[in-house]
Design an enzyme around this catalytic site. Structure first.
Site, PDB file in Angstrom:
ATOM      1  N   ARG A  17       0.886  -1.178   0.000  1.00 30.55           N
ATOM      2  CA  ARG A  17       0.000   0.000   0.000  1.00 30.55           C
ATOM      3  C   ARG A  17       0.917   1.218   0.000  1.00 30.55           C
ATOM      4  O   ARG A  17       1.654   1.443   0.973  1.00 30.55           O
ATOM      5  CB  ARG A  17      -0.915  -0.020   1.226  1.00 30.55           C
ATOM      6  CG  ARG A  17      -1.593   1.298   1.475  1.00 30.55           C
ATOM      7  CD  ARG A  17      -2.736   1.211   2.444  1.00 30.55           C
ATOM      8  NE  ARG A  17      -3.879   0.575   1.813  1.00 30.55           N
ATOM      9  CZ  ARG A  17      -5.114   0.606   2.308  1.00 30.55           C
ATOM     10  NH1 ARG A  17      -5.364   1.231   3.431  1.00 30.55           N
ATOM     11  NH2 ARG A  17      -6.109   0.017   1.680  1.00 30.55           N
TER      12      ARG A  17
ATOM     13  N   HIS B  15      -7.120   1.139  -6.750  1.00 26.14           N
ATOM     14  CA  HIS B  15      -7.312   0.243  -5.597  1.00 26.14           C
ATOM     15  C   HIS B  15      -7.932  -1.045  -6.171  1.00 26.14           C
ATOM     16  O   HIS B  15      -9.119  -1.315  -5.996  1.00 26.14           O
ATOM     17  CB  HIS B  15      -8.226   0.908  -4.566  1.00 26.14           C
ATOM     18  CG  HIS B  15      -8.227   0.262  -3.217  1.00 26.14           C
ATOM     19  ND1 HIS B  15      -7.489  -0.871  -2.925  1.00 26.14           N
ATOM     20  CD2 HIS B  15      -8.875   0.593  -2.065  1.00 26.14           C
ATOM     21  CE1 HIS B  15      -7.686  -1.199  -1.660  1.00 26.14           C
ATOM     22  NE2 HIS B  15      -8.517  -0.337  -1.119  1.00 26.14           N
TER      23      HIS B  15
ATOM     24  N   GLN C  17      -9.906  -3.711  -4.075  1.00 23.09           N
ATOM     25  CA  GLN C  17     -11.225  -3.202  -3.704  1.00 23.09           C
ATOM     26  C   GLN C  17     -12.217  -3.430  -4.849  1.00 23.09           C
ATOM     27  O   GLN C  17     -13.342  -3.897  -4.628  1.00 23.09           O
ATOM     28  CB  GLN C  17     -11.113  -1.699  -3.387  1.00 23.09           C
ATOM     29  CG  GLN C  17     -12.411  -1.062  -2.972  1.00 23.09           C
ATOM     30  CD  GLN C  17     -12.892  -1.556  -1.614  1.00 23.09           C
ATOM     31  OE1 GLN C  17     -12.163  -1.494  -0.648  1.00 23.09           O
ATOM     32  NE2 GLN C  17     -14.110  -2.051  -1.544  1.00 23.09           N
TER      33      GLN C  17
ATOM     34  N   ASP D  64     -17.159   7.350  -1.693  1.00 27.97           N
ATOM     35  CA  ASP D  64     -15.918   7.175  -0.925  1.00 27.97           C
ATOM     36  C   ASP D  64     -15.600   8.526  -0.281  1.00 27.97           C
ATOM     37  O   ASP D  64     -16.228   9.548  -0.608  1.00 27.97           O
ATOM     38  CB  ASP D  64     -14.793   6.713  -1.870  1.00 27.97           C
ATOM     39  CG  ASP D  64     -13.468   6.452  -1.156  1.00 27.97           C
ATOM     40  OD1 ASP D  64     -13.461   6.303   0.084  1.00 27.97           O
ATOM     41  OD2 ASP D  64     -12.422   6.408  -1.856  1.00 27.97           O
TER      42      ASP D  64
ATOM     43  N   CYS E 210     -16.400   1.824  -0.005  1.00 25.54           N
ATOM     44  CA  CYS E 210     -15.244   0.956   0.245  1.00 25.54           C
ATOM     45  C   CYS E 210     -14.865   0.946   1.733  1.00 25.54           C
ATOM     46  O   CYS E 210     -14.195   0.026   2.178  1.00 25.54           O
ATOM     47  CB  CYS E 210     -14.068   1.394  -0.609  1.00 25.54           C
ATOM     48  SG  CYS E 210     -13.559   3.088  -0.267  1.00 25.54           S
TER      49      CYS E 210
ATOM     50  N   ARG F 181     -13.763  -8.444   0.529  1.00 25.71           N
ATOM     51  CA  ARG F 181     -12.326  -8.221   0.345  1.00 25.71           C
ATOM     52  C   ARG F 181     -11.578  -9.531   0.606  1.00 25.71           C
ATOM     53  O   ARG F 181     -10.629  -9.871  -0.095  1.00 25.71           O
ATOM     54  CB  ARG F 181     -11.816  -7.134   1.308  1.00 25.71           C
ATOM     55  CG  ARG F 181     -12.363  -5.734   1.043  1.00 25.71           C
ATOM     56  CD  ARG F 181     -11.840  -5.159  -0.255  1.00 25.71           C
ATOM     57  NE  ARG F 181     -10.394  -5.119  -0.295  1.00 25.71           N
ATOM     58  CZ  ARG F 181      -9.622  -4.162   0.242  1.00 25.71           C
ATOM     59  NH1 ARG F 181     -10.183  -3.136   0.840  1.00 25.71           N
ATOM     60  NH2 ARG F 181      -8.301  -4.197   0.139  1.00 25.71           N
TER      61      ARG F 181
HETATM   62  N1   CP Z   1     -11.276  -0.193   1.858  1.00 28.71           N
HETATM   63  C1   CP Z   1     -10.036  -0.282   2.357  1.00 28.71           C
HETATM   64  O1   CP Z   1      -9.050  -0.475   1.645  1.00 28.71           O
HETATM   65  O2   CP Z   1      -9.953  -0.182   3.719  1.00 28.71           O
HETATM   66  P1   CP Z   1      -8.605  -0.067   4.585  1.00 28.71           P
HETATM   67  O3   CP Z   1      -8.000   1.279   4.256  1.00 28.71           O
HETATM   68  O4   CP Z   1      -9.053  -0.168   6.003  1.00 28.71           O
HETATM   69  O5   CP Z   1      -7.682  -1.171   4.183  1.00 28.71           O
HETATM   70  N1  NVA Z   2      -9.794   6.775  -1.505  1.00 28.22           N
HETATM   71  C1  NVA Z   2      -9.451   6.317  -0.182  1.00 28.22           C
HETATM   72  C2  NVA Z   2      -9.729   4.859  -0.062  1.00 28.22           C
HETATM   73  C3  NVA Z   2      -9.436   4.279   1.288  1.00 28.22           C
HETATM   74  C4  NVA Z   2      -9.651   2.785   1.342  1.00 28.22           C
HETATM   75  C5  NVA Z   2      -7.994   6.629   0.110  1.00 28.22           C
HETATM   76  O1  NVA Z   2      -7.154   6.492  -0.793  1.00 28.22           O
HETATM   77  O2  NVA Z   2      -7.697   7.040   1.223  1.00 28.22           O
END
Ligand code: CP
Ligand code: NVA
Length: 314
Positions: A102, A129, A132, A224, A264, A292
Site C-alpha cells: 500500500r 485500488h 477493492q 468514498d 469501500c 475483500r
Molecule cells: N477499503 C479499504 O481499503 O480499507 P482499509 O484502508 O481499512 O484497508
Molecule cells: N480513496 C481512499 C480509499 C481508502 C480505502 C484513500 O485512498 O484514502
C-alpha cells in the site's frame, strides 16, 4: 511472472477467472473451510498508510489457505527513504512468495514489481485500488445477479477507488457514471482507456457534474471519502465543495427501487454518506467489506498457484 497492480492491466478473461475463483473460494469457505492451496506460502505486506480491511483480510486470506502473512508497518521499512524501492524489492522478494504493498505514488508499486522476483499486489495507490474493485464487483454480482448492463454510479472524488471501479465496469460491460465537481473529475487519459475497454464489452463510461442527474435510475450508488489518505491538508476545502454529492435518502430516492449503496470504507458518516443510508435497507457496505477476504484469496491463488517455486534464481 504475473503481478496485480491495476484493473486496467487485466484482460477480460483474467478478470472473469479471478471472479469465478472468488465465488468458488467463498462458497468453499462458507461450507466449512478452504483447501490449503497456499500451504507454506508467505506474503510480505508493506504499508505506507493505515488500514483495517486490507491488512486483516490479506492476513486472514493467507491463514485460511494454509500460508502466512507478515505485516510491515510504515515505520519499519522506510520504502524509498531508509532504502531505495528497488533494493527493498530485491531483498524482500528473496524472503517471501508474494508482496502486497500500500503506497502513496502508483509509480512506487510499479517499481517494486520491476525489481521483485515474486508477484506484487497493489493494496492501494494514489491511482488504483484494484483489490477493492474485485470485491466490489463480487458484491454487485451477488446482490444484483450480474454486472453487465447495470448502471453503476460513483458520486464524489474521482479518486483511486472510482478509477478502479470504472475499469472493472468497463471490463464487465456495465454503464459507469462518475459525478464529481469539475476539478475533481476522473482524469481524461483513464477515461479514454476505460471507454476503449467498454467498447469491447458493451459497457460505457460517462462523466457528470450534476449528482442528481447521475443518480437517476442507478442500479448501484457508490461513494468514498472526499479526501483520501495523503490529502488531509485539503480536507477542509473539499468539505465545502463536496456536500451536493452526499449519498443521502434524497439521492437514493432517484435511483432504482432495488438499488444498492456501496462504500469501500472507512466511511465519514454525515459527510459523503448519511447514517440513515449507511445503516438502511439499500446498503451492502459490510457484505462488500467481507468480500475483500474472498476476492483477495482469488487474487493470491491466481498469482501463486501458477508460480513455479523452482524458478528462483540465486
Ligand atoms: N477499503 C479499504 O481499503 O480499507 P482499509 O484502508 O481499512 O484497508
Ligand atoms: N480513496 C481512499 C480509499 C481508502 C480505502 C484513500 O485512498 O484514502
Amino acid at each position: 511472472m504475473k503481478h496485480f497492480l491495476a484493473i486496467a492491466d487485466l484482460t477480460p478473461a483474467e478478470f472473469e477467472q479471478i471472479l469465478t475463483l472468488a465465488k468458488k473460494l467463498k462458497a468453499e469457505w462458507k461450507r466449512g473451510g478452504n483447501k490449503p492451496l497456499l500451504k507454506n506460502k508467505t506474503l510480505g505486506m508493506v504499508f505506507q498508510k493505515p488500514s483495517l480491511r486490507t491488512r486483516v483480510s490479506f492476513d486472514m486470506a493467507m491463514l485460511h489457505l494454509g500460508g502466512q502473512a507478515l505485516y510491515l508497518s510504515p515505520n519499519e521499512i522506510g520504502l524509498g527513504q531508509r532504502e531505495s524501492i528497488a533494493d527493498v524489492a530485491r531483498v524482500l522478494s528473496r524472503y517471501v512468495d508474494a508482496i502486497m504493498a500500500r503506497v502513496f505514488a502508483h509509480a512506487h508499486v510499479i517499481e517494486l514489481a520491476e525489481y521483485s522476483r515474486v508477484p506484487v499486489i497493489n493494496g492501494l495507490s494514489d491511482y488504483e485500488h484494484p483489490c477493492q474493485a474485485m470485491a466490489d464487483v463480487l458484491t454487485i454480482i451477488e446482490h444484483c445477479g450480474k454486472l453487465k448492463g447495470l448502471k453503476v454510479v460513483f458520486l464524489g472524488d474521482g479518486n483511486n477507488v472510482a478509477r478502479s471501479l470504472m475499469f472493472a465496469c468497463a471490463l464487465g460491460g456495465a454503464h459507469f457514471v462518475c459525478a464529481s465537481p469539475r476539478e475533481y473529475a476522473l482524469d481524461e487519459p483513464a477515461v479514454t482507456q476505460a471507454r476503449a475497454m467498454a467498447k469491447k464489452s458493451g459497457g460505457s463510461v460517462e462523466l457528470f457534474v450534476d449528482p442528481k442527474a447521475a443518480a437517476r435510475d442507478a442500479d448501484v450508488l457508490y461513494t468514498d471519502t472526499w479526501a483520501s489518505m495523503g490529502q488531509e491538508a485539503e480536507a477542509a476545502v473539499r468539505a465545502k465543495i463536496f456536500p451536493p454529492y452526499q449519498v443521502n435518502a434524497e439521492l437514493v430516492a432517484l435511483a432504482k427501487r432495488k438499488a444498492i449503496v456501496m462504500h469501500c470504507l472507512p466511511a465519514h458518516r454525515g459527510m459523503e454518506i448519511t447514517d440513515e443510508v449507511m445503516d438502511g435497507p439499500h446498503s451492502v457496505v459490510f457484505d462488500q467489506a467481507e468480500n475483500r477476504l474472498h476476492a483477495q484469496k482469488a487474487i493470491l491463488v491466481h498469482l501463486l498457484a501458477t508460480k513455479k517455486s523452482t524458478s528462483r534464481k540465486k
